[in-house]
Design an enzyme around this catalytic site. Structure first.
Site, mmCIF file in Angstrom:
data_model
loop_
_atom_site.group_PDB
_atom_site.id
_atom_site.type_symbol
_atom_site.label_atom_id
_atom_site.label_comp_id
_atom_site.label_asym_id
_atom_site.label_seq_id
_atom_site.Cartn_x
_atom_site.Cartn_y
_atom_site.Cartn_z
ATOM 1 C CB CYS A 105 -29.642 28.782 2.416
ATOM 2 S SG CYS A 105 -29.283 28.444 4.101
ATOM 3 C CB CYS A 165 -41.484 25.975 -3.407
ATOM 4 S SG CYS A 165 -41.224 26.742 -1.568
ATOM 5 C CG HIS A 202 -36.581 28.339 -4.501
ATOM 6 N ND1 HIS A 202 -37.815 27.934 -5.299
ATOM 7 C CD2 HIS A 202 -37.067 27.801 -3.288
ATOM 8 C CE1 HIS A 202 -38.838 27.326 -4.747
ATOM 9 N NE2 HIS A 202 -38.218 27.419 -3.294
#
Ligand SMILES: [Zn+2]
Lengths: 144, 388
Positions: free
Chosen positions: B211, B83, B337
């Site tokens: 989340c 990430c 994301h």
């Protein structure tokens, strides 16, 4: 003529789904089958490793001996999963956790009959070998 | 060694499912950055392409993207750190420019996560952890961060409501971000009522609302030497500090689960290089893949003392008008994301803030901004400090 040597894939028995088959720490599985959870210790410099390693990064030696994860560890943390990755759906719900044994820590599963209400950070737990329904083998943590 | 600047930033909209191919997705962020920087592909000396390859069908995407973006015959580098890939890409570009090897470098981050199902995606994300010793227990990213939340709560008395407050802040700003995948407001009631959007359990103590969502997206940052920056750009933003660190992949190798070592180590390096301290930061983007991740970032970056992160969010100090605005673009929790593109999107936000071009999310006259971008569960950390 040389005979074809059979690959030592004992590690593919580890956990609900194993992602590794070939490792120099394959004896870990034999010990589990004998009911023992084992780590490794460097015979040259004495460094202690869990999870077990075949090689010591401290002194670059590969002369390792096995030691048993004995006694109890403190519960560092845990989480109970309501969703699972592919291949683990049948295990739901289940909890993953980390125990602190002082010289090393051990990551694993909480025994299936314990719920969030039974658990508290800091409580003493012990590791126990666990045979899974699909013929695989792992270890779980129980109240000490 | 001369200074190194950022002269162009861009990102695609982050969306649930991008209706095009990876190269077309990457083109969107690249085009915006090129137009922002007012440069042509021939002005670029090299590219750094960043993604997490397990989502890609294309082997070795860097070469393919370099061609599609018009960056042949310049050299290209492929950088991966889960990430935090595009922050690692920025670090790579900084080294390339500061060394004098190249003058202008494009850092392109992308991810098309929708190529695979959510469960498959979780399985791949789990394999960003220790596949030999942890994945066989059925691990997933939310569960690892949930273990950090559990540890933080036990040690400091942080509550689930404190974490929900972070999501409420995210929703406040996500609503105004046209690039965000989740553009609705969030209230505490959405967490507290059983059966509502945010309240469903994922991995205790984290709930759906704690989340971030998977997304498809791309980002691009154009990095330039001081000389080129002054030639091309009226408003260069300078790279003042960079920090980067790694930690054991297995949780058994971590000394604590109530913070991330890589964040603390990266922050210390970046502050030292920039010659600034936490109190000097005017605006920050932190890696809020989960609410607990933002809470730990407050403390790991020194915005709050360990255990006091909750006071920052309770008193709204991390809102736009507060003493240290954090993720006022909605963060990963609202933007989504797309792994390889995320760091570049965070960097873009801070660059826009420092230029005074952040529109409705603009904080008042910031001079120094910080980006905190984490790969895996604290496996990789990058902290970047930018200034006007
Ligand atoms: Zn040794």
């Amino acid at each position: 003529m040389s005979e074809k040597k059979e690959a030592d894939v004992r590690f593919s028995k580890f956990g609900t789904v194993s992602f590794t088959s070939l490792t120099k720490t394959n004896d870990f599985i034999d010990y589990l089958e004998q009911g023992k959870l084992m780590g490794t210790r460097c015979r040259v410099c004495g460094m202690v490793f869990f999870p077990p390693r075949a090689d010591c990064y401290g002194c670059l030696s590969s002369d390792m001996e096995w030691f048993e994860v004995a006694g109890t560890g403190k519960l560092v943390s845990w989480s109970t999963l309501r969703y699972a990755p592919v291949g683990f759906e049948g295990d739901l719900p289940y909890s993953i956790a980390l125990l602190d044994y002082g010289d090393y820590k051990v990551f694993g599963r909480i025994a299936g009959d314990l719920t969030d209400d039974d658990l508290k950070v800091g409580m003493e737990m012990k590791a126990e070998v666990n045979h899974l329904p699909n013929g695989q083998i792992n270890y779980v943590f129980r109240k000490a | 060694m001369g200074k190194v600047a950022i002269i162009g930033v861009g990102q695609s909209a982050f969306v649930r499912s991008y209706p095009g191919s990876v190269r077309e997705l990457a083109f969107e962020g690249f085009k915006e950055a090129m137009q922002d920087g007012g440069i042509k592909a021939s002005d670029i000396d090299a590219s750094v392409i960043c993604s997490a390859p397990e989502y890609d069908k294309q082997r070795s995407p860097a070469g393919v993207l370099a061609e599609y973006l018009g960056l042949n015959p310049q050299p290209t580098f492929y950088v991966e750190s889960l990430c935090s890939s595009s922050s690692m890409g920025l670090r790579t570009a900084y080294a390339l420019v500061a060394s004098g090897l190249h003058d202008v470098v494009a850092v392109v981050g992308f991810q098309k996560m929708s190529e695979i199902s959510s469960a498959e995606s979780q399985e791949r994300m789990g394999r960003g952890a220790d596949i030999q010793w942890e994945s066989p227990f059925g691990t997933m990213m939310p569960a690892y961060y949930a273990m950090h939340a559990q540890a933080h709560m036990a040690r400091y008395g942080t509550t689930s409501e404190d974490l929900a407050l972070i999501r409420v802040k995210s929703g406040t700003y996500g609503q105004g971000n046209e690039k965000a995948v989740y553009r609705k407001g969030v209230t505490l009631e959405m967490f507290s009522q059983p059966g509502t959007a945010m309240s469903g359990p994922i991995a205790s103590p984290l709930r759906v609302g704690d989340c971030c969502a998977n997304a498809d997206g791309s980002s691009c940052i154009i990095v330039a030497s001081e000389e080129k920056a002054r030639a091309f750009s009226k408003k260069p933003v300078w790279i003042m500090g960079l920090g980067s660190a790694t930690a054991p992949v297995n949780m058994a190798g971590r000394d604590s689960l109530s913070g991330l070592f890589v964040a603390r180590a990266s922050a210390e390096q970046a502050y030292r290089m920039a010659g600034v301290a936490a109190k000097d930061i005017d605006v920050a983007e932190v890696h809020d893949c989960f609410t607990i991740a933002e809470m730990m970032a407050y403390e790991d970056l020194g915005f709050a003392r360990p255990g006091e992160g909750r006071d920052l969010i309770r008193s709204k100090e991390t809102y736009k008008e507060g003493s240290i605005p954090v993720n006022v673009d909605g963060g990963l929790l609202s933007k989504g994301h797309p792994i390889g593109a995320t760091g570049g999107s965070q960097i873009r936000t801070i660059v826009l803030q420092l230029r005074g071009e952040a529109g409705g999310m603009q904080v008042k006259d910031p001079e120094i901004g910080l980006i905190h971008n984490i790969g895996g569960v604290g496996l990789y950390g990058n902290v970047t400090i930018l200034g006007r």
